[in-house]
Scaffold this motif. Structure first.
Motif, mmCIF file in Angstrom:
data_model
loop_
_atom_site.group_PDB
_atom_site.id
_atom_site.type_symbol
_atom_site.label_atom_id
_atom_site.label_comp_id
_atom_site.label_asym_id
_atom_site.label_seq_id
_atom_site.Cartn_x
_atom_site.Cartn_y
_atom_site.Cartn_z
ATOM 1 N N SER A 155 -74.452 0.786 -17.922
ATOM 2 C CA SER A 155 -75.854 0.922 -17.534
ATOM 3 C C SER A 155 -76.014 0.831 -16.019
ATOM 4 O O SER A 155 -76.913 1.459 -15.442
ATOM 5 N N ALA A 156 -75.143 0.070 -15.364
ATOM 6 C CA ALA A 156 -75.209 -0.017 -13.909
ATOM 7 C C ALA A 156 -74.791 1.311 -13.281
ATOM 8 O O ALA A 156 -75.440 1.807 -12.349
ATOM 9 N N ALA A 160 -77.290 3.728 -11.131
ATOM 10 C CA ALA A 160 -76.911 4.132 -9.778
ATOM 11 C C ALA A 160 -76.827 5.645 -9.649
ATOM 12 O O ALA A 160 -77.385 6.238 -8.717
ATOM 13 N N ALA A 163 -80.310 7.417 -10.150
ATOM 14 C CA ALA A 163 -81.155 7.225 -8.968
ATOM 15 C C ALA A 163 -80.649 8.062 -7.798
ATOM 16 O O ALA A 163 -81.428 8.702 -7.084
ATOM 17 N N LEU B 168 -84.297 4.983 -6.911
ATOM 18 C CA LEU B 168 -84.609 3.799 -7.721
ATOM 19 C C LEU B 168 -86.112 3.511 -7.674
ATOM 20 O O LEU B 168 -86.720 3.184 -8.699
ATOM 21 N N LEU B 171 -87.949 6.094 -9.857
ATOM 22 C CA LEU B 171 -87.722 5.855 -11.281
ATOM 23 C C LEU B 171 -88.445 4.585 -11.726
ATOM 24 O O LEU B 171 -89.028 4.536 -12.817
ATOM 25 N N GLN B 176 -89.186 4.448 -15.736
ATOM 26 C CA GLN B 176 -88.041 5.068 -16.386
ATOM 27 C C GLN B 176 -86.805 4.205 -16.313
ATOM 28 O O GLN B 176 -85.722 4.628 -16.719
ATOM 29 N N LYS B 181 -81.951 1.499 -21.592
ATOM 30 C CA LYS B 181 -81.216 2.623 -21.034
ATOM 31 C C LYS B 181 -80.352 2.197 -19.866
ATOM 32 O O LYS B 181 -79.321 2.789 -19.591
ATOM 33 N N VAL B 182 -80.803 1.167 -19.169
ATOM 34 C CA VAL B 182 -80.293 0.998 -17.825
ATOM 35 C C VAL B 182 -80.023 -0.465 -17.490
ATOM 36 O O VAL B 182 -79.769 -0.824 -16.346
ATOM 37 N N GLY B 183 -80.016 -1.308 -18.521
ATOM 38 C CA GLY B 183 -79.696 -2.707 -18.298
ATOM 39 C C GLY B 183 -80.891 -3.544 -17.914
ATOM 40 O O GLY B 183 -81.981 -3.020 -17.694
ATOM 41 N N PRO B 186 -81.565 -3.386 -13.384
ATOM 42 C CA PRO B 186 -80.938 -2.144 -12.934
ATOM 43 C C PRO B 186 -80.885 -2.001 -11.419
ATOM 44 O O PRO B 186 -79.933 -1.423 -10.898
ATOM 45 N N ALA B 189 -78.030 -4.010 -9.863
ATOM 46 C CA ALA B 189 -76.788 -3.467 -10.419
ATOM 47 C C ALA B 189 -76.440 -2.134 -9.768
ATOM 48 O O ALA B 189 -75.295 -1.897 -9.343
ATOM 49 N N ALA B 190 -77.440 -1.262 -9.674
ATOM 50 C CA ALA B 190 -77.204 0.049 -9.078
ATOM 51 C C ALA B 190 -76.849 -0.087 -7.599
ATOM 52 O O ALA B 190 -75.943 0.584 -7.095
ATOM 53 N N VAL B 193 -73.274 -1.068 -7.149
ATOM 54 C CA VAL B 193 -72.347 0.051 -7.310
ATOM 55 C C VAL B 193 -72.266 0.857 -6.017
ATOM 56 O O VAL B 193 -71.181 1.183 -5.522
#
Lengths: 202, 202
Positions: A155-156, A160, A163, B168, B171, B176, B181-183, B186, B189-190, B193
């Motif tokens: 999910s990370a 990422a 986005a 980000l 979204l 969204q 979907k995305v933890g 997010p 986390a994103a 990454v």
DNA sequence: CCTCCATGTTTACAGAAGAAACTTGTGCTG
DNA sequence: CAGCACAAGTTTCTTCTGTAAACATGGAGG
């Protein structure tokens, strides 16, 4: 004029004709202020006719957005060619396809992510968007299984990359990726930076 | 001559009053379909009065967007606290401030990046946006000097992080980034990454 | 053959953008 | 101090939009 003879009283498939006209106008004029009446005029029908097929203006917008997601998904699937050398290369191609789609259909892409196309209202639109999102997600999961991507929460990775791709697309169609600010090939450069954080090997 | 509600014929500072009203309405109703007339009504003047201060509706929109960029810049500068442990932490805080700003002002944020606020028309708006962009760029350059960030082209880092943060934010305000979907978190986390791809050490 | 009704059209109305013409204070000048 | 030019208001008007309601048409099923 004899062009009234052209069309019988009952159009036959006005719903599809309206969406086609609207998509064409959206493509022709990237920041066209959408008006139902103009769509009706261009389709050669009275301005009230669309209301027999769409409850209101926004319902047509949501239908257009849905079609947009389907087409975007097709572009991405097509780009995700299985005989590319690596999962990383597949990701790069898919991401670039998405951004390319946005650049070729800026009006449509904007609409797809605008608040006019409220995905919480229309399940069909929501499903189409989720399905397209699923293409990306599938690629990420596959990449994790074959050890291309790091074993962090998928999910990370999804957040990422979703986005990143969406952000690049939006900036690109807003003409904000100018060479002096962001280099000559900002899209692959930015994606490489992200991929460096996602991939196991460099 | 500030807020005397017994308004004289000449308002005194109608321009500012209009922008304040519009900003308040934008904040109160995240997808308000902007109308000049309603702004005028709420400000207590006739619907034609705004035209003495703004050539048209879009000029007011651009002014609002400009103010948005200034405020966003302030939020980011404030978040970029110099006694955070690392440049990476500063980046994280600044990025989260940007996304937080978007979530708290979704209408304004959308406007800032919409095609209505065309930055190629208004130099003041363009400058404000560039100035805010410069805050990010400065952080990246500083991070490269102190060896926190990899020595790739700074424009690549800029494109990647600009896109990531903007993506980000968009979204998030489009709702969204749903947990399934995305933890559950997010955004950090994103950003982690991405930072893994930007930083020298992990 | 006649009648229903989905799919058209016409007409009507409220609210918006913006232009033009009119009005009102106010600050500058003689 | 008188008067006047002009910036900043207001009213009025035109043209557009979305949407609703009433009316028209023609193809499918009894």
């Amino acid at each position: 004029m004899s062009e009234t003879k052209d069309r019988p009283y009952h159009h036959g498939d006005l719903r599809r004709a309206l969406t086609r006209t609207a998509l064409a106008m959206l493509a022709a004029d990237q920041n066209w202020t959408f008006t139902l009446r103009e769509v009706a005029r261009r389709t050669g029908v009275s301005h009230a006719a669309p209301y027999k097929h769409f409850r209101d203006r926004e319902e047509l917008l949501r239908e257009l957005a849905r079609i947009g997601f389907v087409r975007l998904g097709e572009s991405m699937t097509e780009a995700m060619c299985p005989d590319l050398p690596s999962t990383r290369a597949q990701f790069m191609a898919t991401a670039q396809a998405c951004i390319g789609f946005a650049c070729q259909n800026p009006g449509l892409y904007r609409l797809m992510f605008s608040s006019d196309a409220d995905k919480t209202i229309d399940p069909q639109l929501h499903d189409a968007a989720m399905s397209t999102y699923g293409i990306l997600l599938g690629l990420l999961e596959r990449g994790q299984r074959d050890k291309s991507f790091r074993p962090v929460a998928v999910s990370a990775l999804a957040a990422a990359s979703w986005a990143q791709v969406h952000g690049l697309a939006m900036l690109a169609i807003s003409n904000q990726l100018l060479e002096d600010k962001v280099g000559s090939a900002p899209v692959p450069a930015a994606l490489d930076v992200l991929l460096d954080g996602m991939c196991c090997s460099k």
